[in-house]
Write an enzyme that holds these catalytic residues in place. Structure first.
Site, PDB file in Angstrom:
ATOM      1  N   CYS A   1    -107.457 -49.736  50.707  1.00 13.05           N
ATOM      2  CA  CYS A   1    -106.606 -50.676  49.975  1.00 13.05           C
ATOM      3  C   CYS A   1    -105.884 -49.833  48.807  1.00 13.05           C
ATOM      4  CB  CYS A   1    -107.007 -51.915  49.268  1.00 13.05           C
ATOM      5  SG  CYS A   1    -105.918 -52.716  48.342  1.00 13.05           S
TER       6      CYS A   1
ATOM      7  N   CYS B   1     -99.272 -52.732  45.948  1.00 14.60           N
ATOM      8  CA  CYS B   1     -98.275 -53.881  46.569  1.00 14.60           C
ATOM      9  C   CYS B   1     -98.440 -55.192  45.911  1.00 14.60           C
ATOM     10  CB  CYS B   1     -98.746 -54.149  48.030  1.00 14.60           C
ATOM     11  SG  CYS B   1     -99.600 -52.736  48.963  1.00 14.60           S
TER      12      CYS B   1
ATOM     13  N   THR C   1    -106.999 -57.032  42.562  1.00 16.38           N
ATOM     14  CA  THR C   1    -106.861 -55.953  43.275  1.00 16.38           C
ATOM     15  C   THR C   1    -106.094 -54.777  42.268  1.00 16.38           C
ATOM     16  OG1 THR C   1    -106.763 -57.045  45.372  1.00 16.38           O
ATOM     17  CG2 THR C   1    -106.238 -54.713  45.422  1.00 16.38           C
TER      18      THR C   1
ATOM     19  N   GLU D   1    -111.829 -54.700  43.012  1.00 17.04           N
ATOM     20  CA  GLU D   1    -111.292 -56.123  42.441  1.00 17.04           C
ATOM     21  C   GLU D   1    -111.918 -56.222  41.030  1.00 17.04           C
ATOM     22  OE1 GLU D   1    -109.367 -57.763  44.794  1.00 17.04           O
ATOM     23  OE2 GLU D   1    -109.802 -56.445  46.381  1.00 17.04           O
TER      24      GLU D   1
ATOM     25  N   HIS E   1     -97.142 -60.909  50.597  1.00 15.67           N
ATOM     26  CA  HIS E   1     -98.222 -60.219  50.734  1.00 15.67           C
ATOM     27  C   HIS E   1     -98.834 -60.276  51.987  1.00 15.67           C
ATOM     28  CE1 HIS E   1    -100.729 -57.658  48.634  1.00 15.67           C
ATOM     29  NE2 HIS E   1    -102.001 -58.288  49.112  1.00 15.67           N
TER      30      HIS E   1
ATOM     31  N   TYR F   1     -99.916 -57.338  55.304  1.00 16.64           N
ATOM     32  CA  TYR F   1    -101.356 -56.784  56.167  1.00 16.64           C
ATOM     33  C   TYR F   1    -101.139 -56.492  57.561  1.00 16.64           C
ATOM     34  CZ  TYR F   1    -104.527 -58.516  52.405  1.00 16.64           C
ATOM     35  OH  TYR F   1    -105.183 -58.562  51.172  1.00 16.64           O
TER      36      TYR F   1
ATOM     37  N   CYS G   1    -100.625 -52.402  56.073  1.00 13.14           N
ATOM     38  CA  CYS G   1    -101.541 -51.705  55.430  1.00 13.14           C
ATOM     39  C   CYS G   1    -103.005 -51.478  56.369  1.00 13.14           C
ATOM     40  CB  CYS G   1    -101.821 -51.961  54.172  1.00 13.14           C
ATOM     41  SG  CYS G   1    -102.834 -53.700  53.847  1.00 13.14           S
TER      42      CYS G   1
ATOM     43  N   GLU H   1    -111.480 -58.429  52.643  1.00 11.48           N
ATOM     44  CA  GLU H   1    -110.231 -58.170  52.238  1.00 11.48           C
ATOM     45  C   GLU H   1    -109.365 -58.753  53.461  1.00 11.48           C
ATOM     46  OE1 GLU H   1    -108.012 -54.563  51.235  1.00 11.48           O
ATOM     47  OE2 GLU H   1    -108.003 -55.504  49.209  1.00 11.48           O
TER      48      GLU H   1
HETATM   49 FE1  SF4 Z   1    -104.225 -53.621  49.363  1.00 18.23          FE
HETATM   50 FE2  SF4 Z   1    -102.828 -54.042  51.522  1.00 18.23          FE
HETATM   51 FE3  SF4 Z   1    -102.941 -55.923  49.486  1.00 18.23          FE
HETATM   52 FE4  SF4 Z   1    -101.407 -53.441  49.453  1.00 18.23          FE
HETATM   53  S1  SF4 Z   1    -101.353 -55.256  51.157  1.00 18.23           S
HETATM   54  S2  SF4 Z   1    -103.003 -54.530  48.055  1.00 18.23           S
HETATM   55  S3  SF4 Z   1    -103.145 -52.266  50.411  1.00 18.23           S
HETATM   56  S4  SF4 Z   1    -104.605 -55.320  50.798  1.00 18.23           S
HETATM   57 FE    FE Z   2    -105.083 -57.721  49.401  1.00 19.65          FE
END
Ligand code: SF4
Ligand code: FE
Length: 490
Positions: free
Chosen positions: A100, A104, A191, A259, A294, A298, A301, A445
């Site tokens: 991660c 984002c 995060t 985190e 968000h 996912y 990422c 996560e």
């Molecule tokens: Fe982390 Fe993915 Fe969330 Fe971006 S979208 S903060 S890389 S878990």
């Molecule tokens: Fe996340």
């Protein structure tokens, strides 16, 4: 963009000295401490790509506020193309870091707040939107990293914020002054919090009128007086010291986002940094828009991470001599299929994006929820297949200390090598990477980030438009559309 690359970002963190604790002690420099430095480097990749020729188009954008070139992570999506570029960027970053890269969260908070502040002003004639644009211009020009702070501790979840025995279980305003507000409470699972420059506080759930002091959106620097962070423990975090770099799994970036708890102990926020104060009816919109953005991420990422994992397992099968077995090829095909299925979801919810009244684009919320719900399953299935193909030796693999021991090192080298001619370290390093990416904290996560699976299921049913589906069925077999829902006799 003031911070032009990863090195400048890292340097900027050394100047701000937020209060951070880890294992009971203060972290003085997040960029050098072994627990946090890998996360700093992962986030630095978001800066590095913006300055690379190959990825500049994905990693930067033109600010609609100033016309200047900015990081995409500070950009407000202006069209579908922006939404899709973000998805492509996240996959590349997942591939390059294997973890991660954190930035984002603030980006999604920026986009959600932008559209909601606009709508509050339209209804109440307030000036939140102008304040927010001013703050955002500062973020864009300085190229700062923002942590989107949404999740509160929540205390007794059967009670609303105002009903809690401890009122601080949700961040709330404890005092309103002429020049600003004082806030108290905490945010969990933050995060990238310890290596951000700014915190964007948002409400964690829909609020009712008695909870109006909890309906607050505001921004503050991470080093504001009264802000304390506690960095979380992760599986195998002790493996990150220099000696154990092979055992840590990845050389540089860690294998899960860092985190933190962020506690606000009577923190002052000046008026110009307040973007919502008491407008409870807009709390569902901020939560839902943030979550949808968000959740869309996912499938991007995490597929970047899956690309790395699939590559690691495939290489391992090559150097173990199993790559050509038909079941290995079939399981590899399945992993690729699942990974691309997730990516399709992210692209789809972006391609179906729509403009909010502010002009900022939202993803399709149904498809974004489906995307994240699938991540909670398919990423685990990919991990299961990866562990299956890797073999059980990972559970027996001795440590780097044994590998480098004069007494037993030769035994580790002899019995943990694979196909002749391949250095034994290749097999050990790849195995540790697979271990780190499939166990410990890494998959938590995928399950709970961007909201736990049940949160997506609630939205999927709510947006599923069952009435319309019933009408479709009725129409096909000739049942009158107006025939009511049968009463169930008790
Ligand atoms: Fe982390 Fe993915 Fe969330 Fe971006 S979208 S903060 S890389 S878990
Ligand atoms: Fe996340």
């Amino acid at each position: 963009m003031k911070l032009r690359n990863g090195a400048e970002y890292i340097e900027s963190l050394r100047k701000i000295h937020p209060i951070i604790y880890y294992k009971g002690k203060r972290i003085e420099d997040v960029t050098r401490h072994p627990a946090t430095a890998p996360h700093v480097r992962a986030a630095a990749m978001t800066y590095a790509l913006a300055s690379s020729k190959e990825y500049r188009d994905l990693a930067t954008a033109t600010s609609h506020l100033t016309g200047r070139t900015i990081s995409r992570f500070t950009h407000v999506h202006q069209n579908v193309e922006d939404l899709i570029k973000k998805i492509k960027l996240l996959r590349v970053l997942g591939q390059k870091t294997g973890t991660c890269f954190q930035r984002c969260v603030g980006h999604d908070g920026i986009n959600a707040t932008y559209s909601v502040a606009y709508e509050i002003d339209q209804k109440y004639g307030t000036d939140y939107f102008e304040r927010f644009k001013e703050w955002l211009t500062h973020i864009q020009d300085e190229n700062l990293m923002v942590v989107g702070a949404m999740t509160d501790p929540k205390g007794d979840r059967s009670k609303s914020p105002a009903e809690q025995a401890d009122p601080d279980q949700y961040v709330h305003i404890v005092e309103r002054r002429d020049d600003g507000i004082i806030i108290r409470g905490a945010k969990l699972h933050m995060t990238g919090g310890v290596n951000s420059h700014e915190i964007l506080v948002m409400p964690t759930t829909a609020m009712n009128e008695p909870s109006r002091d909890y309906a607050v959106i505001c921004a503050l620097p991470v080093n504001a007086p009264g802000v304390t962070m506690i960095f979380g423990r992760q599986a195998s975090d002790d493996r990150r010291d220099k000696m154990e770099r092979i055992d840590a799994g990845t050389r540089a970036f860690g294998t899960v986002g860092g985190e933190a708890v962020i506690a606000f102990e009577d923190v002052f926020v000046p008026t110009e940094r307040i973007f919502m104060d008491g407008q409870t009816e807009f709390t569902p919109a901020i939560v839902y828009r943030f979550a949808a953005h968000h959740r869309a991420n996912y499938g991007a990422c995490k597929t970047g991470l899956m690309d790395v994992l699939i590559g690691a397992v495939s290489y391992l099968t090559q150097i173990q001599g199993t790559a050509k077995a038909s079941h290995v090829r079939d399981k590899t095909t399945e992993m690729i299929h699942l990974c691309e299925t997730l990516y399709s979801s992210s692209i789809a919810c972006s391609a179906e994006g729509w403009p909010t009244p502010s002009g900022a684009y939202m993803v399709d919320t149904m498809l974004a929820n489906v995307c994240k719900q699938n991540v909670t399953r398919l990423h685990f299935e990919v991990a299961r297949l990866a562990v299956d193909l890797a073999g059980g030796f990972i559970a027996t693999l001795p440590s780097q200390y044994d590998l480098e021991s004069e007494d037993v090192g030769h035994l580790v080298k002899k019995y943990f090598s694979g196909v002749e001619g391949i250095p034994y370290k290749h097999r050990i390093k790849i195995a540790r990477l697979i271990e780190a990416m499939t166990g410990g904290t890494a998959l938590v996560e995928s399950m709970h980030g961007a909201g736990s699976p049940q949160a997506q299921r609630v939205m999927i049913l709510r947006e599923g438009n069952l009435d319309k589906k019933i009408k479709l069925a009725k129409a096909l077999v000739g049942i009158p559309l107006k025939s009511g829902t049968p009463r169930i006799r008790k």
